[in-house]
Design a protein around this motif. Structure first.
Motif, short mmCIF file in Angstrom:
data_model
loop_
_atom_site.label_atom_id
_atom_site.label_comp_id
_atom_site.label_asym_id
_atom_site.label_seq_id
_atom_site.Cartn_x
_atom_site.Cartn_y
_atom_site.Cartn_z
N ARG A 1 0.84 -1.20 0.00
CA ARG A 1 0.00 0.00 0.00
C ARG A 1 0.88 1.25 0.00
O ARG A 1 1.86 1.32 0.75
CB ARG A 1 -0.90 0.02 1.24
CG ARG A 1 -1.97 -1.04 1.27
CD ARG A 1 -2.91 -0.81 2.44
NE ARG A 1 -2.19 -0.83 3.71
CZ ARG A 1 -1.94 -1.94 4.41
NH1 ARG A 1 -2.35 -3.10 3.96
NH2 ARG A 1 -1.29 -1.86 5.56
N PRO A 2 0.54 2.23 -0.81
CA PRO A 2 1.31 3.49 -0.78
C PRO A 2 1.29 4.11 0.62
O PRO A 2 0.26 4.09 1.30
CB PRO A 2 0.58 4.38 -1.79
CG PRO A 2 -0.12 3.42 -2.71
CD PRO A 2 -0.52 2.26 -1.85
N GLY A 3 2.41 4.60 1.04
CA GLY A 3 2.50 5.29 2.32
C GLY A 3 2.79 4.38 3.49
O GLY A 3 3.83 4.50 4.13
N THR A 4 1.92 3.42 3.77
CA THR A 4 2.07 2.57 4.95
C THR A 4 2.82 1.28 4.66
O THR A 4 3.56 0.78 5.51
CB THR A 4 0.70 2.23 5.55
OG1 THR A 4 -0.11 1.58 4.55
CG2 THR A 4 0.00 3.49 6.03
N GLY A 5 2.61 0.71 3.48
CA GLY A 5 3.25 -0.55 3.15
C GLY A 5 2.65 -1.72 3.90
O GLY A 5 1.54 -1.65 4.45
N ASP A 6 3.38 -2.81 3.94
CA ASP A 6 2.97 -4.02 4.66
C ASP A 6 2.72 -3.69 6.14
O ASP A 6 3.45 -2.90 6.74
CB ASP A 6 4.08 -5.06 4.53
CG ASP A 6 3.67 -6.44 5.02
OD1 ASP A 6 3.28 -6.58 6.19
OD2 ASP A 6 3.77 -7.40 4.23
N ASP A 7 1.68 -4.32 6.72
CA ASP A 7 1.37 -4.06 8.14
C ASP A 7 2.58 -4.24 9.04
O ASP A 7 2.77 -3.50 10.01
CB ASP A 7 0.26 -5.01 8.61
CG ASP A 7 -1.08 -4.72 7.97
OD1 ASP A 7 -1.22 -3.66 7.33
OD2 ASP A 7 -1.99 -5.56 8.11
N THR A 8 3.42 -5.24 8.74
CA THR A 8 4.51 -5.56 9.66
C THR A 8 5.63 -4.52 9.64
O THR A 8 6.50 -4.56 10.52
CB THR A 8 5.11 -6.95 9.33
OG1 THR A 8 5.58 -6.96 7.98
CG2 THR A 8 4.07 -8.04 9.52
N ARG A 9 5.59 -3.58 8.71
CA ARG A 9 6.56 -2.49 8.77
C ARG A 9 6.37 -1.65 10.04
O ARG A 9 7.30 -0.98 10.49
CB ARG A 9 6.44 -1.59 7.53
CG ARG A 9 6.96 -2.24 6.24
CD ARG A 9 6.98 -1.23 5.11
NE ARG A 9 7.46 -1.80 3.86
CZ ARG A 9 8.74 -1.90 3.51
NH1 ARG A 9 9.67 -1.48 4.35
NH2 ARG A 9 9.08 -2.42 2.33
N ALA A 10 5.17 -1.71 10.62
CA ALA A 10 4.87 -0.95 11.84
C ALA A 10 4.86 -1.83 13.08
O ALA A 10 4.56 -1.34 14.17
CB ALA A 10 3.52 -0.24 11.69
N TRP A 11 5.17 -3.11 12.93
CA TRP A 11 5.10 -4.03 14.07
C TRP A 11 6.44 -4.04 14.82
O TRP A 11 7.29 -4.88 14.59
CB TRP A 11 4.72 -5.43 13.59
CG TRP A 11 3.27 -5.53 13.22
CD1 TRP A 11 2.37 -4.52 13.09
CD2 TRP A 11 2.54 -6.73 12.92
NE1 TRP A 11 1.14 -4.99 12.72
CE2 TRP A 11 1.21 -6.35 12.61
CE3 TRP A 11 2.89 -8.07 12.86
CZ2 TRP A 11 0.24 -7.28 12.26
CZ3 TRP A 11 1.91 -9.00 12.51
CH2 TRP A 11 0.61 -8.61 12.23
N GLY A 12 6.59 -3.11 15.72
CA GLY A 12 7.77 -3.03 16.56
C GLY A 12 7.42 -2.35 17.87
O GLY A 12 6.33 -1.76 17.99
#
Length: 373
Positions: A41-52
């Motif tokens: 997805r543009p901007g956010t990308g894969d959900d796991t890019r924010a999983w930290g």
């Protein structure tokens, strides 16, 4: 020096999947030589890019990095007609499409299996769902949920404790592996016939298949397994036992190993005790056996016992943390880490693909891609 050939070198994969199961499968294909383009997805990308946390030294989530090496990434908004048309053209030209949207989503976007396979009869189209495309189509496919409803938590944990999940998203990993096997089988069929096909894998069926002996206890004998902690339902001693300093894992699988265990511990009498003569006897009297073994094991450190038992051919080992597990693999010459190059010249260490192929080894070309713009 020439570059070694790869098993899947000519193949291209368009990867619409997110999170873990689908990306794990496409990373396996990428390691084996396929060209994988990850759609985000543009901007956010894969959900796991924010999983930290945790994150690496550049602020990237380590979760995303675990399953996305050797891929390139593009940002396409599938709700936008122009991006959707671009995605469709790429999908029709691909050898393999992988997606894990809820059933029906890709069809509504004009990217479903029927549509794309009609346009490219050689296409292998893999869908990974939580609970299939039928009555369970609307159910969300999260690993924790599947571990719960799929029975795994009911057999994990202490007998008098609460149900426990496994310490990693194991069902997603299993589904990713099953998806990889299905894709490779479909490719073999395509090689023979020229025809692609649809591959469908769901998390619940993957878990039920992976229950193996616990599943057949129910399907064959009508036995509903329960939690046994670290003990095995059909083998003894096969558990953790306390030593002078920490726990020791014992995995005694036959009578010869049991006698060797008794000799090392100086408990020869146990090997001749009719309560422990066979594995079935030992399972029936596991509590008495554990008490007798534990009394002796508490007289020395776990590492000392592990070394002596291993030398005698008895499967035994200390309980490592993750760092200790990697140190062990390194000490055994298994080379568990690979350094993947980033565009800025730095590298990131990731776990090596465990498949060793003599003629077409796995390749490690690039670190997981940066967030697409």
């Amino acid at each position: 020096m020439s570059t070694p050939p790869t098993a899947l070198g000519p193949l291209t994969v368009l990867d619409f999947s997110r999170v873990l199961a689908g990306p794990f499968a496409t990373m396996m294909l990428a390691d084996l030589g396929a060209t994988v383009v990850k759609v985000e997805r543009p901007g956010t990308g894969d959900d796991t890019r924010a999983w930290g946390p945790p994150h690496d030294d550049r602020g990237d989530a380590t979760y995303f990095q675990s399953v996305n090496r050797n891929k390139t990434s593009v940002a396409w908004d599938l709700a936008d007609p122009t991006d959707r048309a671009t995605a469709r053209a790429a999908a029709v030209d691909a050898d393999i499409v992988v997606e894990n949207f809820r059933p029906g989503v890709m069809d509504r976007l004009g990217l479903g299996a029927d549509d794309l396979c009609a346009a490219n009869p050689r296409l292998v189209y893999c869908s990974v769902t939580g609970f299939g495309a039928g009555a369970g189509a609307a159910l969300p496919g999260y690993d924790l949920l599947v571990q719960a409803v799929g029975g795994l938590m009911s057999i994990t944990g202490e007998p008098d404790g609460e149900p426990q999940k496994v310490g990693v998203a194991l069902v997603d990993v299993l589904a990713g592996l099953f998806a990889t096997v299905g894709i490779l089988a479909a490719l073999r069929h395509r090689d023979a016939t020229g025809e692609g096909q649809r591959v469908e894998v769901d998390l619940l069926s993957s878990l039920l298949a992976a229950l193996v002996n616990q599943g057949s206890a129910f399907t064959v004998a009508g036995v509903v397994p329960d939690r046994l902690g670290n003990r095995h339902p059909s083998i003894a001693p096969y558990e953790l036992l306390r030593c002078a300093d920490r726990d020791l894992a014992l995995a005694v699988g036959n009578d010869r190993q049991f006698r060797s265990l008794c000799v090392v511990l100086g408990l020869d009498r146990l090997a001749d005790d009719p309560r422990f003569a066979t594995n079935s006897d030992r399972v029936a009297h596991r509590a008495e056996l554990a008490a007798a073994l534990g009394e002796r094991l508490r007289q020395a450190p776990a590492a000392s016992w592990a070394a002596r038992l291993t030398d005698a051919g008895v499967p035994a080992g200390v309980v490592n943390d993750v760092a200790g597990a990697f140190r062990l693999a390194e000490a055994l010459g298994l080379d568990p880490l690979v350094a993947l190059p980033r565009p800025d010249g730095t590298t990131v260490d990731l776990t090596r693909n465990p498949i060793r192929l003599s003629a077409t080894p796995a390749r490690y070309l690039s670190a997981p891609p940066a967030r697409p713009r």
